[in-house]
Design an enzyme around this catalytic site. Structure first.
Site, PDB file in Angstrom:
ATOM      1  N   TRP A 123       0.856  -1.497   0.007  1.00  0.00           N
ATOM      2  CA  TRP A 123      -0.150  -0.103   0.077  1.00  0.00           C
ATOM      3  C   TRP A 123       0.945   1.399   0.132  1.00  0.00           C
ATOM      4  O   TRP A 123       0.191   2.177  -0.272  1.00  0.00           O
ATOM      5  CB  TRP A 123      -0.906  -0.044   1.237  1.00  0.00           C
ATOM      6  CG  TRP A 123      -0.224  -0.360   2.397  1.00  0.00           C
ATOM      7  CD1 TRP A 123      -0.135  -1.617   3.218  1.00  0.00           C
ATOM      8  CD2 TRP A 123       0.691   0.405   3.297  1.00  0.00           C
ATOM      9  NE1 TRP A 123       0.740  -1.607   4.227  1.00  0.00           N
ATOM     10  CE2 TRP A 123       0.980  -0.246   4.371  1.00  0.00           C
ATOM     11  CE3 TRP A 123       1.008   1.808   3.166  1.00  0.00           C
ATOM     12  CZ2 TRP A 123       1.976   0.278   5.343  1.00  0.00           C
ATOM     13  CZ3 TRP A 123       2.005   2.345   4.283  1.00  0.00           C
ATOM     14  CH2 TRP A 123       2.521   1.457   5.223  1.00  0.00           C
ATOM     15  N   SER A 176      -5.052  -4.632   0.914  1.00  0.00           N
ATOM     16  CA  SER A 176      -6.357  -4.676   1.008  1.00  0.00           C
ATOM     17  C   SER A 176      -6.944  -3.396   1.332  1.00  0.00           C
ATOM     18  O   SER A 176      -8.218  -3.053   1.490  1.00  0.00           O
ATOM     19  CB  SER A 176      -6.896  -5.812   1.998  1.00  0.00           C
ATOM     20  OG  SER A 176      -6.766  -7.121   1.625  1.00  0.00           O
ATOM     21  N   LYS A 181      -2.821  -8.735  -7.388  1.00  0.00           N
ATOM     22  CA  LYS A 181      -3.405  -8.837  -5.947  1.00  0.00           C
ATOM     23  C   LYS A 181      -2.767  -7.519  -5.071  1.00  0.00           C
ATOM     24  O   LYS A 181      -1.389  -7.868  -4.609  1.00  0.00           O
ATOM     25  CB  LYS A 181      -2.986  -9.865  -5.303  1.00  0.00           C
ATOM     26  CG  LYS A 181      -3.628 -10.273  -3.908  1.00  0.00           C
ATOM     27  CD  LYS A 181      -3.355  -9.502  -2.800  1.00  0.00           C
ATOM     28  CE  LYS A 181      -4.181  -9.968  -1.314  1.00  0.00           C
ATOM     29  NZ  LYS A 181      -3.962  -8.454  -0.672  1.00  0.00           N
ATOM     30  N   HIS A 182      -3.447  -6.533  -4.680  1.00  0.00           N
ATOM     31  CA  HIS A 182      -2.981  -5.318  -4.110  1.00  0.00           C
ATOM     32  C   HIS A 182      -3.288  -5.399  -2.591  1.00  0.00           C
ATOM     33  O   HIS A 182      -4.139  -6.200  -2.381  1.00  0.00           O
ATOM     34  CB  HIS A 182      -3.538  -4.109  -4.843  1.00  0.00           C
ATOM     35  CG  HIS A 182      -2.610  -3.027  -4.907  1.00  0.00           C
ATOM     36  ND1 HIS A 182      -1.934  -2.595  -3.790  1.00  0.00           N
ATOM     37  CD2 HIS A 182      -2.594  -1.998  -5.811  1.00  0.00           C
ATOM     38  CE1 HIS A 182      -1.070  -1.568  -4.112  1.00  0.00           C
ATOM     39  NE2 HIS A 182      -1.731  -0.970  -5.333  1.00  0.00           N
ATOM     40  N   GLU A 232      11.016  -7.726  -3.467  1.00  0.00           N
ATOM     41  CA  GLU A 232      11.507  -6.672  -2.888  1.00  0.00           C
ATOM     42  C   GLU A 232      10.938  -6.493  -1.453  1.00  0.00           C
ATOM     43  O   GLU A 232       9.763  -6.171  -1.267  1.00  0.00           O
ATOM     44  CB  GLU A 232      11.161  -5.531  -3.757  1.00  0.00           C
ATOM     45  CG  GLU A 232      11.886  -4.061  -3.308  1.00  0.00           C
ATOM     46  CD  GLU A 232      11.422  -3.145  -2.483  1.00  0.00           C
ATOM     47  OE1 GLU A 232      11.528  -3.296  -1.293  1.00  0.00           O
ATOM     48  OE2 GLU A 232      10.575  -2.580  -2.974  1.00  0.00           O
ATOM     49  N   GLY A 260       7.026  -6.054  -0.423  1.00  0.00           N
ATOM     50  CA  GLY A 260       6.127  -6.265   1.102  1.00  0.00           C
ATOM     51  C   GLY A 260       7.140  -6.663   2.088  1.00  0.00           C
ATOM     52  O   GLY A 260       8.306  -6.413   1.922  1.00  0.00           O
ATOM     53  N   SER A 261       6.520  -7.097   2.816  1.00  0.00           N
ATOM     54  CA  SER A 261       7.089  -7.463   4.390  1.00  0.00           C
ATOM     55  C   SER A 261       7.963  -8.870   4.069  1.00  0.00           C
ATOM     56  O   SER A 261       7.706  -9.652   3.295  1.00  0.00           O
ATOM     57  CB  SER A 261       6.185  -7.679   5.507  1.00  0.00           C
ATOM     58  OG  SER A 261       5.378  -8.729   5.106  1.00  0.00           O
ATOM     59  N   GLU A 276      12.697  -3.149  11.137  1.00  0.00           N
ATOM     60  CA  GLU A 276      12.822  -1.780  10.276  1.00  0.00           C
ATOM     61  C   GLU A 276      11.720  -0.890  10.925  1.00  0.00           C
ATOM     62  O   GLU A 276      10.585  -1.498  11.625  1.00  0.00           O
ATOM     63  CB  GLU A 276      12.195  -2.345   8.914  1.00  0.00           C
ATOM     64  CG  GLU A 276      11.741  -1.216   8.154  1.00  0.00           C
ATOM     65  CD  GLU A 276      11.420  -1.810   6.742  1.00  0.00           C
ATOM     66  OE1 GLU A 276      11.233  -0.928   5.699  1.00  0.00           O
ATOM     67  OE2 GLU A 276      10.876  -2.941   6.529  1.00  0.00           O
ATOM     68  N   CYS A 281      10.489   1.424   1.932  1.00  0.00           N
ATOM     69  CA  CYS A 281      11.422   0.402   2.323  1.00  0.00           C
ATOM     70  C   CYS A 281      12.983   1.250   1.994  1.00  0.00           C
ATOM     71  O   CYS A 281      13.845   0.966   2.652  1.00  0.00           O
ATOM     72  CB  CYS A 281      11.360  -0.628   1.031  1.00  0.00           C
ATOM     73  SG  CYS A 281       9.970  -1.624   1.315  1.00  0.00           S
TER      74      CYS A 281
END
Length: 464
Positions: A136, A163, A160-161, A234, A212-213, A367, A268
């Site tokens: 997001w 939510s 798939k973005h 990534e 993402g994570s 992080e 990131c």
């Protein structure tokens, strides 16, 4: 997790969406496979015309989609407009350069004469349907930097973005349809994370990319590995920002503020750990802390806002836990360290600078996804390199020095996918982007990115 737009500045749920059912997902997969069978045979001129058309449409929608992004995830409106404009630039860049980036490669005749060939070349062919699992924080840019090269290579995409950005996700699917892409070439799947595994295991999906994570990356890589499918990951970053005595301290400090709070600190590649030589530590810390404290926190729809809310309530809670743990173990708060007064609604957090970080603090290795910076004092170049590499991540890095020998040392020894000298990390369509260690693998953007989802085919023809 519900699929909904929740305004992070107010906590108000604005729209909710029903996820796709199994039958609808299967139809999307069938449409994608059908689209690829034809789209893979199109030429670069046709693909370029389609992508340029999409860029033109996005440029016309810039203000509207920027507002949608801000309402969905809280980035300042000016930053949202800049993100959309960057996407337009990347689309046009790939529309112009994809053909040359994927041109056949031919070794010198002398190198292959003894193989009995009259001609040899390496030819790039698209892999097929690529599943993109996207975050997001840059809801438009993260998708476009995958979609533009993938489509120009002849692949098709399933998105798939995250939510919490469903309206941005739906906009992207509609954008490519409006541009004239054949039905099925790029589709948005409104599905939860629990539906990703089945889609990835489907035989019609050839590969996947995820930003993402680390846990999400592990999950996707594990499933893809069991199916022997290509992935590009990534993941997180805890980028160092190293300042040496020869640096322009005033410019380094002002850039450091921007590097830390870009996208409300939720990037990131945002600089997170500020590693400063002892000779200039006090001056840098004073300038940097003053710059962080002077930022305006508020409504991201206001042009005067520097830092908006965090995107989710959970995200703010995670950040608070890291700060509280550090302070409880002896870290000093130079500024911030709390929810800003007067912002009772929404998920705001003050720009924060912490000093006196020790290795027993969680923030030393985890992080920080928000406007929180950690300061480290180091004695020399060796200590700076060691501290910079003292992290499980390796996405990018920033070094400030006017000593060329120090530049060479940092380039040689920093464990990161990028080294930015006297500037802050930023992605650009012409530059490869990605990391090492737990920041993932593979590359996006540039020629490296467009080739990630290609079958590199050796073509050998016998001598007559």
């Amino acid at each position: 997790m519900p699929i909904a737009t929740v305004n992070p500045a107010t906590g108000e749920t604005l729209r909710t969406f029903d996820p796709l059912g199994p039958g609808e997902i299967d139809q999307c997969l069938a449409d994608a496979a059908h689209a690829f069978a034809a789209f893979r045979t199109t030429g670069f001129a046709q693909r370029s015309a389609l992508l340029n058309r999409a860029a033109d449409l996005l440029e016309g929608d810039l203000d509207d989609i920027a507002r949608t992004m801000t309402i969905e995830m809280g980035k300042p409106l000016a930053a949202a407009r800049a993100e959309a404009a960057k996407c337009v630039k990347a689309m046009r860049w790939y529309a112009t350069h994809a053909e040359s980036l994927l041109a056949d490669e031919r070794p010198a005749d002398a190198d292959v004469r003894d193989s009995g060939a009259s001609a040899v070349r390496a030819h790039y062919r698209p892999l097929g349907v690529v599943l993109a699992v996207m975050p997001w924080n840059f809801p438009l840019w993260q998708v476009v930097r995958f979609a533009a090269p993938a489509l120009m290579a002849g692949n098709v995409g399933l998105l798939k973005h995250a939510s919490n950005v469903p309206q941005t996700a739906l906009y992207l699917g509609e954008l490519f349809e409006r541009a004239g892409y054949p039905h099925g070439c790029f589709q948005t799947l409104l599905i939860g994370s629990d539906a990703v595994e089945a889609v990835l295991r489907d035989g019609r999906v050839a590969a996947a990319t995820l930003t993402g994570s680390e846990p999400a990356g592990r999950a996707v890589a594990s499933v893809a590995g069991s199916e022997v499918k290509k992935t590009v990951l990534e993941l997180g970053g805890s980028d160092p920002f190293v300042v040496m005595p020869s640096a322009d301290i005033e410019r380094a400090a002002s850039t450091a503020v921007v590097a830390r709070v870009q996208n409300n600190g939720q990037s990131c590649i945002a600089a997170k750990r500020f590693i400063v030589h002892a000779d200039v530590y006090d001056e840098f810390a004073e300038r940097f802390t003053a710059g962080m404290a002077a930022l305006t926190v508020g409504d991201p729809l206001q042009e005067t806002t520097d830092v908006g809310p965090l995107a989710t309530e959970r995200g703010r809670a995670d950040l608070e836990e890291l700060v509280d743990d550090a302070v409880g173990r002896g870290a000093s708060v130079l500024c911030g360290g709390r929810r800003p007064p007067g912002h009772d609604q929404g998920w705001f957090y003050e720009p924060t600078v912490l000093a006196g970080i020790t290795e027993d603090m969680r923030i030393d290795q985890e992080e920080t996804f928000g406007p929180v910076a950690t300061l480290y004092r180091v004695a020399d170049l060796d200590a700076a390199v060691e501290r910079a590499n003292h992290t499980p991540f390796g996405l990018s890095s920033n070094v400030w020095t006017r000593d060329e020998a120090e530049v060479d040392r940092f380039v040689r020894d920093l464990q990161a996918g990028g080294v930015y000298v006297n500037g802050m990390t930023a992605s650009h369509p012409a530059l490869p982007f990605g990391g090492v260690k737990r920041s993932g693998y593979g590359r996006e953007l540039s020629g490296h990115g467009i080739r990630e989802f290609c079958n590199v085919t050796t073509v050998w023809q016998a001598a007559s």
